[in-house]
Write a protein that holds these residues in place. Structure first.
Motif, PDB file in Angstrom:
ATOM      1  N   TRP A 190       4.089 -15.494   3.745  1.00  0.00           N
ATOM      2  CA  TRP A 190       3.332 -14.896   2.649  1.00  0.00           C
ATOM      3  C   TRP A 190       3.358 -13.379   2.695  1.00  0.00           C
ATOM      4  CZ3 TRP A 190       2.207 -18.328  -0.884  1.00  0.00           C
ATOM      5  CH2 TRP A 190       2.051 -19.658  -0.502  1.00  0.00           C
ATOM      6  N   ARG A 191       3.336 -12.805   1.524  1.00  0.00           N
ATOM      7  CA  ARG A 191       3.094 -11.381   1.362  1.00  0.00           C
ATOM      8  C   ARG A 191       1.877 -11.305   0.438  1.00  0.00           C
ATOM      9  NH1 ARG A 191       7.130  -9.492   4.152  1.00  0.00           N
ATOM     10  NH2 ARG A 191       9.283  -9.980   3.727  1.00  0.00           N
ATOM     11  N   ILE A 192       1.006 -10.365   0.719  1.00  0.00           N
ATOM     12  CA  ILE A 192      -0.188 -10.192  -0.113  1.00  0.00           C
ATOM     13  C   ILE A 192      -0.049  -8.868  -0.842  1.00  0.00           C
ATOM     14  CG2 ILE A 192      -2.692  -9.927  -0.134  1.00  0.00           C
ATOM     15  CD1 ILE A 192      -2.839 -11.741   2.287  1.00  0.00           C
ATOM     16  N   LYS A 193      -0.261  -8.928  -2.161  1.00  0.00           N
ATOM     17  CA  LYS A 193      -0.164  -7.734  -3.003  1.00  0.00           C
ATOM     18  C   LYS A 193      -1.462  -7.542  -3.773  1.00  0.00           C
ATOM     19  CE  LYS A 193       4.821  -7.848  -3.568  1.00  0.00           C
ATOM     20  NZ  LYS A 193       5.928  -7.846  -4.514  1.00  0.00           N
ATOM     21  N   ASP A 194      -1.746  -6.282  -4.118  1.00  0.00           N
ATOM     22  CA  ASP A 194      -2.935  -6.000  -4.910  1.00  0.00           C
ATOM     23  C   ASP A 194      -2.614  -6.130  -6.398  1.00  0.00           C
ATOM     24  OD1 ASP A 194      -1.647  -3.631  -5.667  1.00  0.00           O
ATOM     25  OD2 ASP A 194      -3.075  -2.318  -4.662  1.00  0.00           O
ATOM     26  N   ALA A 195      -3.568  -5.776  -7.244  1.00  0.00           N
ATOM     27  CA  ALA A 195      -3.397  -5.924  -8.691  1.00  0.00           C
ATOM     28  C   ALA A 195      -2.263  -5.046  -9.237  1.00  0.00           C
ATOM     29  CB  ALA A 195      -4.705  -5.599  -9.409  1.00  0.00           C
ATOM     30  N   LEU A 238       0.622  -5.262   1.243  1.00  0.00           N
ATOM     31  CA  LEU A 238       0.006  -4.914   2.510  1.00  0.00           C
ATOM     32  C   LEU A 238       1.108  -4.649   3.516  1.00  0.00           C
ATOM     33  CD1 LEU A 238      -2.530  -6.096   1.131  1.00  0.00           C
ATOM     34  CD2 LEU A 238      -3.081  -7.150   3.311  1.00  0.00           C
ATOM     35  N   TYR A 239       0.960  -3.571   4.277  1.00  0.00           N
ATOM     36  CA  TYR A 239       1.919  -3.264   5.336  1.00  0.00           C
ATOM     37  C   TYR A 239       1.173  -2.670   6.520  1.00  0.00           C
ATOM     38  CZ  TYR A 239       1.864   1.691   3.903  1.00  0.00           C
ATOM     39  OH  TYR A 239       1.492   2.970   3.610  1.00  0.00           O
ATOM     40  N   LEU A 286      -2.392  -1.215   5.493  1.00  0.00           N
ATOM     41  CA  LEU A 286      -2.461  -0.327   4.337  1.00  0.00           C
ATOM     42  C   LEU A 286      -1.903  -1.050   3.131  1.00  0.00           C
ATOM     43  CD1 LEU A 286      -1.047   2.927   5.994  1.00  0.00           C
ATOM     44  CD2 LEU A 286      -3.398   2.129   5.972  1.00  0.00           C
ATOM     45  N   VAL A 287      -2.098  -0.447   1.954  1.00  0.00           N
ATOM     46  CA  VAL A 287      -1.525  -0.971   0.721  1.00  0.00           C
ATOM     47  C   VAL A 287      -0.608   0.097   0.161  1.00  0.00           C
ATOM     48  CG1 VAL A 287      -2.019  -1.743  -1.623  1.00  0.00           C
ATOM     49  CG2 VAL A 287      -3.515  -2.437   0.231  1.00  0.00           C
ATOM     50  N   GLY A 288       0.608  -0.301  -0.179  1.00  0.00           N
ATOM     51  CA  GLY A 288       1.519   0.680  -0.741  1.00  0.00           C
ATOM     52  C   GLY A 288       2.768   0.044  -1.304  1.00  0.00           C
ATOM     53  N   ASP A 289       3.600   0.873  -1.865  1.00  0.00           N
ATOM     54  CA  ASP A 289       4.875   0.443  -2.430  1.00  0.00           C
ATOM     55  C   ASP A 289       5.944   0.636  -1.356  1.00  0.00           C
ATOM     56  OD1 ASP A 289       7.309   0.188  -3.734  1.00  0.00           O
ATOM     57  OD2 ASP A 289       6.621   1.221  -5.534  1.00  0.00           O
ATOM     58  N   PRO A 290       6.513  -0.463  -0.854  1.00  0.00           N
ATOM     59  CA  PRO A 290       7.516  -0.335   0.212  1.00  0.00           C
ATOM     60  C   PRO A 290       8.686   0.576  -0.158  1.00  0.00           C
ATOM     61  CG  PRO A 290       6.833  -2.610  -0.004  1.00  0.00           C
ATOM     62  CD  PRO A 290       6.210  -1.856  -1.154  1.00  0.00           C
ATOM     63  N   ASP A 336       6.774   4.282  -0.026  1.00  0.00           N
ATOM     64  CA  ASP A 336       6.043   4.657   1.180  1.00  0.00           C
ATOM     65  C   ASP A 336       6.834   4.464   2.474  1.00  0.00           C
ATOM     66  OD1 ASP A 336       3.920   5.298  -0.446  1.00  0.00           O
ATOM     67  OD2 ASP A 336       2.933   3.354  -0.203  1.00  0.00           O
ATOM     68  N   ASN A 337       8.124   4.158   2.364  1.00  0.00           N
ATOM     69  CA  ASN A 337       8.966   3.965   3.543  1.00  0.00           C
ATOM     70  C   ASN A 337       8.336   2.971   4.518  1.00  0.00           C
ATOM     71  OD1 ASN A 337      11.217   4.326   5.131  1.00  0.00           O
ATOM     72  ND2 ASN A 337      10.311   6.028   6.264  1.00  0.00           N
ATOM     73  N   CYS A 338       8.018   1.785   3.987  1.00  0.00           N
ATOM     74  CA  CYS A 338       7.381   0.756   4.797  1.00  0.00           C
ATOM     75  C   CYS A 338       7.975  -0.601   4.437  1.00  0.00           C
ATOM     76  CB  CYS A 338       5.873   0.741   4.559  1.00  0.00           C
ATOM     77  SG  CYS A 338       5.425   0.323   2.854  1.00  0.00           S
ATOM     78  N   CYS A 339       7.588  -1.590   5.180  1.00  0.00           N
ATOM     79  CA  CYS A 339       8.053  -2.954   4.931  1.00  0.00           C
ATOM     80  C   CYS A 339       6.825  -3.842   4.734  1.00  0.00           C
ATOM     81  CB  CYS A 339       8.877  -3.434   6.117  1.00  0.00           C
ATOM     82  SG  CYS A 339       9.596  -5.057   5.866  1.00  0.00           S
ATOM     83  N   ALA A 340       6.789  -4.586   3.633  1.00  0.00           N
ATOM     84  CA  ALA A 340       5.655  -5.470   3.373  1.00  0.00           C
ATOM     85  C   ALA A 340       5.487  -6.438   4.544  1.00  0.00           C
ATOM     86  CB  ALA A 340       5.874  -6.239   2.071  1.00  0.00           C
ATOM     87  N   GLU A 341       4.260  -6.577   5.001  1.00  0.00           N
ATOM     88  CA  GLU A 341       3.952  -7.399   6.170  1.00  0.00           C
ATOM     89  C   GLU A 341       3.956  -8.878   5.797  1.00  0.00           C
ATOM     90  OE1 GLU A 341       3.353  -7.829  10.104  1.00  0.00           O
ATOM     91  OE2 GLU A 341       3.494  -5.868   9.155  1.00  0.00           O
ATOM     92  N   LYS A 342       4.586  -9.701   6.645  1.00  0.00           N
ATOM     93  CA  LYS A 342       4.499 -11.150   6.470  1.00  0.00           C
ATOM     94  C   LYS A 342       3.151 -11.596   7.031  1.00  0.00           C
ATOM     95  CE  LYS A 342       9.330 -12.458   6.558  1.00  0.00           C
ATOM     96  NZ  LYS A 342      10.358 -13.250   7.244  1.00  0.00           N
ATOM     97  N   ILE A 343       2.424 -12.327   6.204  1.00  0.00           N
ATOM     98  CA  ILE A 343       1.077 -12.758   6.570  1.00  0.00           C
ATOM     99  C   ILE A 343       1.083 -14.244   6.877  1.00  0.00           C
ATOM    100  CG2 ILE A 343      -1.333 -12.867   5.811  1.00  0.00           C
ATOM    101  CD1 ILE A 343      -0.321  -9.982   5.870  1.00  0.00           C
ATOM    102  N   CYS A 344       0.486 -14.619   7.999  1.00  0.00           N
ATOM    103  CA  CYS A 344       0.283 -16.025   8.361  1.00  0.00           C
ATOM    104  C   CYS A 344      -1.081 -16.442   7.834  1.00  0.00           C
ATOM    105  CB  CYS A 344       0.274 -16.208   9.874  1.00  0.00           C
ATOM    106  SG  CYS A 344       1.761 -15.672  10.699  1.00  0.00           S
ATOM    107  N   ILE A 345      -1.137 -17.602   7.237  1.00  0.00           N
ATOM    108  CA  ILE A 345      -2.402 -18.118   6.730  1.00  0.00           C
ATOM    109  C   ILE A 345      -2.604 -19.525   7.266  1.00  0.00           C
ATOM    110  CG2 ILE A 345      -3.716 -18.761   4.673  1.00  0.00           C
ATOM    111  CD1 ILE A 345      -2.106 -16.637   3.136  1.00  0.00           C
ATOM    112  N   LEU A 346      -3.700 -19.723   7.979  1.00  0.00           N
ATOM    113  CA  LEU A 346      -4.077 -21.045   8.482  1.00  0.00           C
ATOM    114  C   LEU A 346      -5.529 -21.299   8.106  1.00  0.00           C
ATOM    115  CD1 LEU A 346      -2.540 -21.156  12.078  1.00  0.00           C
ATOM    116  CD2 LEU A 346      -1.798 -22.439  10.083  1.00  0.00           C
ATOM    117  N   PRO A 347      -5.899 -22.562   7.883  1.00  0.00           N
ATOM    118  CA  PRO A 347      -7.289 -22.865   7.536  1.00  0.00           C
ATOM    119  C   PRO A 347      -8.211 -22.820   8.751  1.00  0.00           C
ATOM    120  CG  PRO A 347      -6.026 -24.882   7.673  1.00  0.00           C
ATOM    121  CD  PRO A 347      -5.048 -23.755   7.856  1.00  0.00           C
ATOM    122  N   ASN A 348      -9.470 -22.479   8.515  1.00  0.00           N
ATOM    123  CA  ASN A 348     -10.505 -22.633   9.533  1.00  0.00           C
ATOM    124  C   ASN A 348     -11.109 -24.008   9.292  1.00  0.00           C
ATOM    125  OD1 ASN A 348     -12.903 -22.766  10.976  1.00  0.00           O
ATOM    126  ND2 ASN A 348     -13.340 -20.590  10.731  1.00  0.00           N
TER     127      ASN A 348
END
Length: 152
Positions: free
Chosen positions: A10-15, A20-21, A28-32, A35-47
């Protein structure tokens, strides 16, 4: 394949479709592209220990080795990344509630409410290259809607 690896696409993006990176110890939130960044891969698991009708989830980065946590400061909660494995939280680790967010649907977007602090939501910054934070739901102009996008 480890459990977390299967749930990290997953990647999470704002409106504004800014991703997110990670920079240092902050999300942080930015345009890869800008902003010279790489969008972060997000792990999502249920509680699995909380009410499933509220869709409680853990958010991990770096293959699930670090998780987003809500920490009390005396002036309200703040977000921080902690070195805890998302799979340990999934299996019922201690103090899991402060790592949990309720995923609320808002059309095609989602709001992420801190389980330990009802009424506080994950919020993208108004300014570029600023960290994601927690804000009260009543905060005017709060940027609390996010989009989940499968990464390749």
């Amino acid at each position: 394949m480890a459990l977390a690896q299967r749930f990290c696409p997953w990647r999470i993006k704002d409106a504004d479709q800014k991703a997110l990176y990670l920079r240092g110890d902050q999300l942080l939130v930015g345009d890869p592209n800008v902003d010279n960044c790489c969008a972060e891969k997000i792990c999502i698991l249920p509680n699995r220990g909380l009410d499933r009708t509220k869709v409680p989830i853990f958010l991990g980065i770096q293959g699930g080795s670090r998780c987003l946590a809500c920490v009390e400061t005396g002036e309200g909660p703040i977000l921080q990344l902690e070195d805890v494995n998302i799979e340990d939280l999934y299996k019922g680790g201690e103090q899991a509630t402060r790592f949990t967010f309720f995923q609320r649907s808002s059309g095609s977007a989602f709001k992420l409410e801190a389980a330990a602090w009802p009424g506080w939501f994950l919020c993208g910054p108004a300014e570029p290259q600023q960290p994601v934070q927690l804000v009260k739901e009543s905060e005017p102009l709060a940027r609390t809607e996010f989009y989940f996008e499968q990464s390749r």
